[in-house]
Design a protein around this motif. Structure first.
Motif, PDB file in Angstrom:
ATOM      1  N   GLY A 264       0.793  -1.219   0.000  1.00 34.30           N
ATOM      2  CA  GLY A 264       0.000   0.000   0.000  1.00 34.30           C
ATOM      3  C   GLY A 264       0.826   1.269   0.000  1.00 34.30           C
ATOM      4  O   GLY A 264       0.356   2.318   0.426  1.00 34.30           O
TER       5      GLY A 264
ATOM      6  N   LYS B  27      -5.008  -3.107   0.423  1.00 41.17           N
ATOM      7  CA  LYS B  27      -3.651  -2.688   0.093  1.00 41.17           C
ATOM      8  C   LYS B  27      -3.005  -3.641  -0.910  1.00 41.17           C
ATOM      9  O   LYS B  27      -3.041  -4.853  -0.730  1.00 41.17           O
ATOM     10  CB  LYS B  27      -2.785  -2.626   1.343  1.00 41.17           C
ATOM     11  CG  LYS B  27      -3.152  -1.490   2.270  1.00 41.17           C
ATOM     12  CD  LYS B  27      -2.246  -1.473   3.484  1.00 41.17           C
ATOM     13  CE  LYS B  27      -2.614  -0.339   4.420  1.00 41.17           C
ATOM     14  NZ  LYS B  27      -1.769  -0.350   5.623  1.00 41.17           N
TER      15      LYS B  27
ATOM     16  N   LYS C  76      -3.656   0.256  -3.956  1.00 38.45           N
ATOM     17  CA  LYS C  76      -4.828  -0.568  -3.618  1.00 38.45           C
ATOM     18  C   LYS C  76      -5.135  -1.514  -4.770  1.00 38.45           C
ATOM     19  O   LYS C  76      -4.950  -1.163  -5.939  1.00 38.45           O
ATOM     20  CB  LYS C  76      -6.045   0.310  -3.338  1.00 38.45           C
ATOM     21  CG  LYS C  76      -5.874   1.142  -2.087  1.00 38.45           C
ATOM     22  CD  LYS C  76      -7.133   1.882  -1.737  1.00 38.45           C
ATOM     23  CE  LYS C  76      -6.892   2.670  -0.451  1.00 38.45           C
ATOM     24  NZ  LYS C  76      -8.096   3.296   0.033  1.00 38.45           N
TER      25      LYS C  76
END
Length: 154
Positions: free
Chosen positions: A41, A143, A132
């Motif tokens: 992420g 993530k 994402k």
């Protein structure tokens, strides 16, 4: 080898073989091995620092893509250079995610940032993760990982 100084650091879950792994000449395989640096992420960014300027004109990077493991190619990578070691200028932007990203299969992708040859003391690499999992993925909105194994400067 140059000294590697990390900005946006890799995850403690996937640190490869240490902070200089991106310049150790060891490439990762088509699996989640110890040779991959990963960020969850987040972007990956680092600076390669030589003691004296060196002539260079390309920075080659390699990424892993394995969507079933939530690992995706980055959107892009930016390469900056500094001749004096303090002031950086953008040398190249490479749109990695558009380099034939397969939908569901594992793949390795090279991204080469080519620029006018010059003497530089530092190179800054910023890998822009998608952060994402994309819409349509089983984990959409969770993530995403970005994995990189090697940076070769020529």
């Amino acid at each position: 080898f140059p000294v590697t100084i990390w900005g946006e650091k890799p995850s403690k879950k996937y640190p490869a073989e240490g902070m200089n792994s991106v310049v150790n000449g060891i490439k990762g395989e088509l699996s989640l091995s110890k040779n991959w640096m990963g960020a969850e992420g987040a972007n990956l960014s680092f600076v390669l620092d030589w003691t004296e300027p060196r002539y260079m004109s390309t920075v080659e990077l390699r990424y892993f893509h394995a969507p079933k493991s939530w690992v995706f190619l980055p959107d892009s990578v930016e390469v900056f250079g500094s001749a004096d070691g303090n002031t950086f200028k953008l040398l190249a932007t490479v749109p990695v995610g558009t380099l034939g990203q397969p939908a569901e299969t594992k793949a390795l992708r090279n991204a080469t940032a080519a620029f006018t040859g010059q003497y530089l003391r530092k190179i800054r690499v910023v890998t822009h993760s998608i952060k994402k999992c994309p819409e349509g993925h089983e984990a959409a909105g969770e993530k995403a990982w970005v994995f990189m194994d090697e940076c070769v400067v020529r």
